[in-house]
Design a protein around this motif. Structure first.
Motif, PDB file in Angstrom:
ATOM      1  N   GLY A 101       9.515 -17.929 -13.151  1.00 21.68           N
ATOM      2  CA  GLY A 101      10.664 -17.540 -13.964  1.00 21.68           C
ATOM      3  C   GLY A 101      11.934 -17.357 -13.165  1.00 21.68           C
ATOM      4  N   ILE A 102      11.993 -17.999 -11.979  1.00 24.54           N
ATOM      5  CA  ILE A 102      13.155 -17.856 -11.118  1.00 24.54           C
ATOM      6  C   ILE A 102      13.801 -19.212 -10.948  1.00 24.54           C
ATOM      7  N   GLY A 103      15.104 -19.295 -11.205  1.00 23.91           N
ATOM      8  CA  GLY A 103      15.834 -20.527 -10.971  1.00 23.91           C
ATOM      9  C   GLY A 103      16.162 -20.645  -9.502  1.00 23.91           C
ATOM     10  N   GLY A 104      16.753 -21.763  -9.107  1.00 23.19           N
ATOM     11  CA  GLY A 104      17.150 -21.897  -7.719  1.00 23.19           C
ATOM     12  C   GLY A 104      16.080 -22.548  -6.888  1.00 23.19           C
ATOM     13  N   THR A 105      15.776 -21.963  -5.731  1.00 23.26           N
ATOM     14  CA  THR A 105      14.876 -22.628  -4.796  1.00 23.26           C
ATOM     15  C   THR A 105      13.872 -21.658  -4.193  1.00 23.26           C
ATOM     16  N   ALA A 106      12.909 -22.227  -3.498  1.00 20.88           N
ATOM     17  CA  ALA A 106      11.914 -21.418  -2.792  1.00 20.88           C
ATOM     18  C   ALA A 106      11.534 -22.143  -1.519  1.00 20.88           C
ATOM     19  N   SER A 107      11.177 -21.411  -0.505  1.00 20.80           N
ATOM     20  CA  SER A 107      10.712 -22.030   0.737  1.00 20.80           C
ATOM     21  C   SER A 107       9.269 -21.622   0.985  1.00 20.80           C
ATOM     22  N   SER A 108       8.432 -22.613   1.274  1.00 23.06           N
ATOM     23  CA  SER A 108       7.032 -22.340   1.585  1.00 23.06           C
ATOM     24  C   SER A 108       6.780 -22.786   3.009  1.00 23.06           C
ATOM     25  N   SER A 109       6.261 -21.916   3.837  1.00 21.78           N
ATOM     26  CA  SER A 109       6.096 -22.238   5.247  1.00 21.78           C
ATOM     27  C   SER A 109       4.723 -21.822   5.737  1.00 21.78           C
ATOM     28  N   ASP A 110       4.223 -22.622   6.661  1.00 26.63           N
ATOM     29  CA  ASP A 110       2.949 -22.325   7.299  1.00 26.63           C
ATOM     30  C   ASP A 110       3.256 -21.586   8.599  1.00 26.63           C
ATOM     31  N   TYR A 111       2.838 -20.339   8.685  1.00 27.31           N
ATOM     32  CA  TYR A 111       3.101 -19.510   9.853  1.00 27.31           C
ATOM     33  C   TYR A 111       1.803 -19.253  10.617  1.00 27.31           C
ATOM     34  N   LEU A 112       1.853 -19.448  11.920  1.00 25.46           N
ATOM     35  CA  LEU A 112       0.729 -19.117  12.788  1.00 25.46           C
ATOM     36  C   LEU A 112       0.947 -17.723  13.362  1.00 25.46           C
ATOM     37  N   VAL A 113      -0.038 -16.850  13.179  1.00 19.25           N
ATOM     38  CA  VAL A 113       0.032 -15.512  13.766  1.00 19.25           C
ATOM     39  C   VAL A 113      -0.297 -15.652  15.255  1.00 19.25           C
ATOM     40  N   ASP A 114       0.678 -15.349  16.114  1.00 17.53           N
ATOM     41  CA  ASP A 114       0.520 -15.602  17.548  1.00 17.53           C
ATOM     42  C   ASP A 114      -0.356 -14.542  18.224  1.00 17.53           C
ATOM     43  N   ASN A 115      -0.464 -14.646  19.533  1.00 14.01           N
ATOM     44  CA  ASN A 115      -1.339 -13.741  20.289  1.00 14.01           C
ATOM     45  C   ASN A 115      -0.868 -12.296  20.254  1.00 14.01           C
ATOM     46  N   ASP A 116       0.386 -12.087  19.921  1.00 19.24           N
ATOM     47  CA  ASP A 116       0.913 -10.728  19.775  1.00 19.24           C
ATOM     48  C   ASP A 116       0.769 -10.208  18.343  1.00 19.24           C
ATOM     49  N   GLY A 117       0.171 -11.039  17.476  1.00 18.21           N
ATOM     50  CA  GLY A 117      -0.003 -10.630  16.079  1.00 18.21           C
ATOM     51  C   GLY A 117       1.253 -10.790  15.251  1.00 18.21           C
ATOM     52  N   GLU A 118       2.171 -11.661  15.699  1.00 22.20           N
ATOM     53  CA  GLU A 118       3.472 -11.794  15.035  1.00 22.20           C
ATOM     54  C   GLU A 118       3.692 -13.194  14.478  1.00 22.20           C
TER      55      GLU A 118
END
Length: 271
Positions: free
Chosen positions: A93-110
């Motif tokens: 129900g939201i107009g406009g745009t969205a970003s979908s990204s694949d994030y890897l949790v690094d060795n620091d947990g970030e």
């Protein structure tokens, strides 16, 4: 003398051999079947089992989607955009745009989010991580929504299975059944009574040993519900199932032959 007469000892020996073979067959099926102690009923109700809320760990891959109304402001957060994600925004129900990204949790947990920078998510549940990200992007985006899900669920099955290896299961959660099925199940040469889970999850390392012939496995959430990166190890028998059972049969059969032979010898000596 009646040459067709069968000595009673021979009949006893044949009967004993038949009983032994029947017993061995029953023993074999119990070694191969799962959950042997389930009640013999058409329906058996298991206790309800809650699905554990997964904790984000180092090495996890996360799918993070930002849903916003203002297309220009969202562009700063886009690692990449696509039609499927825009459709998700429309569905919300939201107009406009969205970003979908694949994030890897690094060795620091970030993970590193554009504009915001590095964000530590290790140790949080998906809902907790969503709330944290929402708070961090709210100063930059108007009325944002954040969706977060796991892209991977890896289990490793080793030892006496048909197809050992590491498997990525396309689900947010997984069970013992799914892990064993991915490895092709257990052959006859596997010790169903000696299976182990090696678990390193959420800062805790442990080894759990269990018996697949016991129905209690179905109601133990620490065994039945897999955790990400679990390693299942199945012990192998010292010999094949046939050799094991045949050895038992041969030993008992030898004792019976010796006993009958001794009895016949003693009986003939008395005549």
């Amino acid at each position: 003398m009646n040459r067709n007469h069968i000595h009673p000892a021979t009949l006893i020996l044949c009967f004993a051999a038949f009983i032994l073979m029947l017993t061995t067959s029953c023993s074999t099926s119990k070694k191969l079947n799962y959950f042997n102690d389930l009640p013999n009923a058409e329906t058996y109700e298991l206790k309800a089992m809650a699905i554990p809320e997964r904790i984000i760990e180092r090495g996890d891959r996360l799918d993070v989607t930002f849903l916003v109304k203002d297309q220009e402001s969202a562009a700063f957060f886009n690692k990449h955009s696509g039609g499927a994600v825009a459709a998700a925004a429309a569905g919300a129900g939201i107009g406009g745009t969205a970003s979908s990204s694949d994030y890897l949790v690094d060795n620091d947990g970030e993970i590193e989010v554009p504009v915001v920078g590095k964000v530590k998510l290790a140790g949080l549940t998906a809902n907790q991580a969503k709330q944290k990200l929402l708070g961090l992007v709210s100063p930059f985006l108007k009325d944002p929504l954040v969706e977060l899900s796991f892209n991977t669920f890896k289990v490793t099955v080793l030892g006496e299975v048909k197809n050992p290896g590491s498997f990525i299961i396309s689900a947010q959660h997984s069970t013992l059944f799914a892990a064993l099925a991915a490895a092709g199940d257990l052959p006859h040469s596997a010790k169903r009574y000696d299976v182990r889970i090696y678990r390193d999850y959420n800062g805790k390392r442990e080894i759990r040993k269990f018996d697949l012939r016991k129905a209690s496995v179905l109601e133990d959430p620490d065994i039945f519900q897999m955790r990400p990166n679990d390693v299942i190890y199945v012990q192998a028998r010292s010999g094949s199932l046939f050799k094991e059972d045949f050895g038992l049969f041969a030993s008992v059969f030898t004792v019976l032959i010796s006993a009958v032979t001794l009895g016949v010898t003693i009986n003939n000596a008395k005549k």
